[in-house]
Design a protein around this motif. Structure first.
Motif, mmCIF file in Angstrom:
data_model
loop_
_atom_site.group_PDB
_atom_site.id
_atom_site.type_symbol
_atom_site.label_atom_id
_atom_site.label_comp_id
_atom_site.label_asym_id
_atom_site.label_seq_id
_atom_site.Cartn_x
_atom_site.Cartn_y
_atom_site.Cartn_z
ATOM 1 N N PRO A 29 0.826 -1.208 0.000
ATOM 2 C CA PRO A 29 0.000 0.000 0.000
ATOM 3 C C PRO A 29 0.863 1.262 0.000
ATOM 4 C CG PRO A 29 -0.020 -1.008 2.162
ATOM 5 C CD PRO A 29 0.761 -1.929 1.262
ATOM 6 N N PRO A 30 0.289 2.379 -0.433
ATOM 7 C CA PRO A 30 1.039 3.645 -0.411
ATOM 8 C C PRO A 30 1.446 4.001 1.019
ATOM 9 C CG PRO A 30 -1.029 3.888 -1.618
ATOM 10 C CD PRO A 30 -1.057 2.549 -0.963
ATOM 11 N N GLN A 31 2.715 4.375 1.200
ATOM 12 C CA GLN A 31 3.197 4.773 2.518
ATOM 13 C C GLN A 31 2.823 6.220 2.835
ATOM 14 O OE1 GLN A 31 4.544 2.461 4.616
ATOM 15 N NE2 GLN A 31 3.972 1.114 2.938
ATOM 16 N N ASP A 32 2.754 7.043 1.788
ATOM 17 C CA ASP A 32 2.405 8.461 1.952
ATOM 18 C C ASP A 32 1.074 8.706 1.258
ATOM 19 O OD1 ASP A 32 2.191 11.198 2.098
ATOM 20 O OD2 ASP A 32 3.989 11.632 0.939
ATOM 21 N N SER A 33 0.002 8.681 2.017
ATOM 22 C CA SER A 33 -1.328 8.842 1.430
ATOM 23 C C SER A 33 -1.620 10.280 1.012
ATOM 24 C CB SER A 33 -2.398 8.347 2.399
ATOM 25 O OG SER A 33 -2.346 9.094 3.593
ATOM 26 N N SER A 34 -0.736 11.216 1.344
ATOM 27 C CA SER A 34 -0.981 12.612 0.984
ATOM 28 C C SER A 34 -0.397 12.974 -0.384
ATOM 29 C CB SER A 34 -0.395 13.545 2.049
ATOM 30 O OG SER A 34 1.024 13.430 2.060
ATOM 31 N N GLN A 151 -8.912 -1.691 -13.734
ATOM 32 C CA GLN A 151 -8.543 -1.823 -12.324
ATOM 33 C C GLN A 151 -7.292 -0.997 -12.002
ATOM 34 O OE1 GLN A 151 -10.255 -3.697 -9.800
ATOM 35 N NE2 GLN A 151 -11.768 -3.593 -11.414
ATOM 36 N N ALA A 152 -6.286 -1.075 -12.872
ATOM 37 C CA ALA A 152 -5.030 -0.331 -12.653
ATOM 38 C C ALA A 152 -5.278 1.174 -12.692
ATOM 39 C CB ALA A 152 -3.988 -0.730 -13.695
ATOM 40 N N ALA A 153 -6.041 1.623 -13.677
ATOM 41 C CA ALA A 153 -6.320 3.062 -13.800
ATOM 42 C C ALA A 153 -7.151 3.565 -12.627
ATOM 43 C CB ALA A 153 -7.033 3.334 -15.121
ATOM 44 N N SER A 154 -8.134 2.791 -12.219
ATOM 45 C CA SER A 154 -8.975 3.202 -11.091
ATOM 46 C C SER A 154 -8.153 3.365 -9.818
ATOM 47 C CB SER A 154 -10.094 2.181 -10.853
ATOM 48 O OG SER A 154 -10.981 2.169 -11.938
ATOM 49 N N TYR A 155 -7.241 2.433 -9.589
ATOM 50 C CA TYR A 155 -6.379 2.516 -8.410
ATOM 51 C C TYR A 155 -5.503 3.773 -8.479
ATOM 52 C CZ TYR A 155 -3.157 1.189 -4.692
ATOM 53 O OH TYR A 155 -2.408 1.175 -3.546
ATOM 54 N N ALA A 156 -4.898 4.008 -9.628
ATOM 55 C CA ALA A 156 -4.024 5.180 -9.790
ATOM 56 C C ALA A 156 -4.799 6.474 -9.559
ATOM 57 C CB ALA A 156 -3.411 5.181 -11.192
ATOM 58 N N LEU A 157 -5.975 6.577 -10.125
ATOM 59 C CA LEU A 157 -6.775 7.795 -9.982
ATOM 60 C C LEU A 157 -7.238 7.981 -8.539
ATOM 61 C CD1 LEU A 157 -8.753 7.461 -13.308
ATOM 62 C CD2 LEU A 157 -7.171 9.337 -12.727
ATOM 63 N N ARG A 158 -7.617 6.907 -7.905
ATOM 64 C CA ARG A 158 -8.126 6.978 -6.524
ATOM 65 C C ARG A 158 -7.032 7.337 -5.524
ATOM 66 N NH1 ARG A 158 -10.599 2.552 -6.743
ATOM 67 N NH2 ARG A 158 -9.016 1.171 -5.866
ATOM 68 N N HIS A 159 -5.816 6.826 -5.730
ATOM 69 C CA HIS A 159 -4.762 7.013 -4.733
ATOM 70 C C HIS A 159 -3.759 8.114 -5.048
ATOM 71 C CE1 HIS A 159 -5.909 3.663 -2.181
ATOM 72 N NE2 HIS A 159 -6.222 3.035 -3.286
ATOM 73 N N TYR A 160 -3.656 8.501 -6.311
ATOM 74 C CA TYR A 160 -2.593 9.462 -6.674
ATOM 75 C C TYR A 160 -3.056 10.707 -7.415
ATOM 76 C CZ TYR A 160 0.509 5.792 -5.154
ATOM 77 O OH TYR A 160 1.149 4.846 -4.390
ATOM 78 N N ARG A 161 -4.308 10.808 -7.738
ATOM 79 C CA ARG A 161 -4.768 12.024 -8.441
ATOM 80 C C ARG A 161 -5.490 12.916 -7.489
ATOM 81 N NH1 ARG A 161 -4.655 16.181 -10.274
ATOM 82 N NH2 ARG A 161 -5.817 16.971 -11.993
#
Length: 161
Positions: A29-34, A151-161
């Motif tokens: 999981p992402p360590q830095d959620s910000s 699935q990959a795009a949804s994860y990227a958009l949800r966690h990094y955009r």
């Protein structure tokens, strides 16, 4: 009379749709959620399995279409999405059609390992999977690939955009 016609058309349309599923497994999981990025670059890595070039191109195109859609990322290098095919099975289209999605007969599947990297440091890693079990004329394996890309795009958009 219109109700019967509506039901017949509905049943026919259900038979023409591809039945499949997508799944995301979070490995790290992402360590830095910000952390958020405005731009992302897509970097394919060598596949661990034999994957037809048409499948690789479908995945890349679907991924780009979803990542770079309005309101998403722009192309750039604030974040890198690196992916590697780790599993692929085109299945058997005739078997999918013949059994109509019962059991796993002829099922097509794809598995892709996706890493999100910033300045050479891995931020997180997921595994996305797509499967297709039935559909019009057996459903195409490309539908499984599209589900994995989604699935990959949804994860990227949800966690990094």
């Amino acid at each position: 009379m219109n109700t019967v016609r509506f039901l017949v058309v509905g049943v026919l349309l259900v038979g023409l749709t591809a039945c499949g599923a997508g799944k995301t497994l979070v490995l790290n999981p992402p360590q830095d959620s910000s952390f958020r990025a405005n731009s992302i670059q897509i970097e394919p890595e060598s596949a661990n399995v034999d994957v037809p070039s048409s499948v690789q191109e479908t995945f890349r195109k679907e991924l780009a279409d979803k990542l770079y859609a309005k309101g998403g990322f722009v192309q750039g290098n604030a974040l890198s999405l690196r992916y590697r095919f780790i599993g692929y099975d085109a299945g058997n289209r005739f078997k999918r059609w013949l059994v109509g999605g019962l059991g796993n007969a002829g099922e097509a599947s794809v598995a892709v390992r996706v890493s999100f990297v910033r300045d050479g440091q891995k931020l997180s890693q997921i595994q996305v999977e797509g499967k297709i079990g039935s559909g019009a004329f057996g459903g195409g394996a490309s539908n499984a690939v599209k589900k994995a890309a989604d699935q990959a795009a949804s994860y990227a958009l949800r966690h990094y955009r």
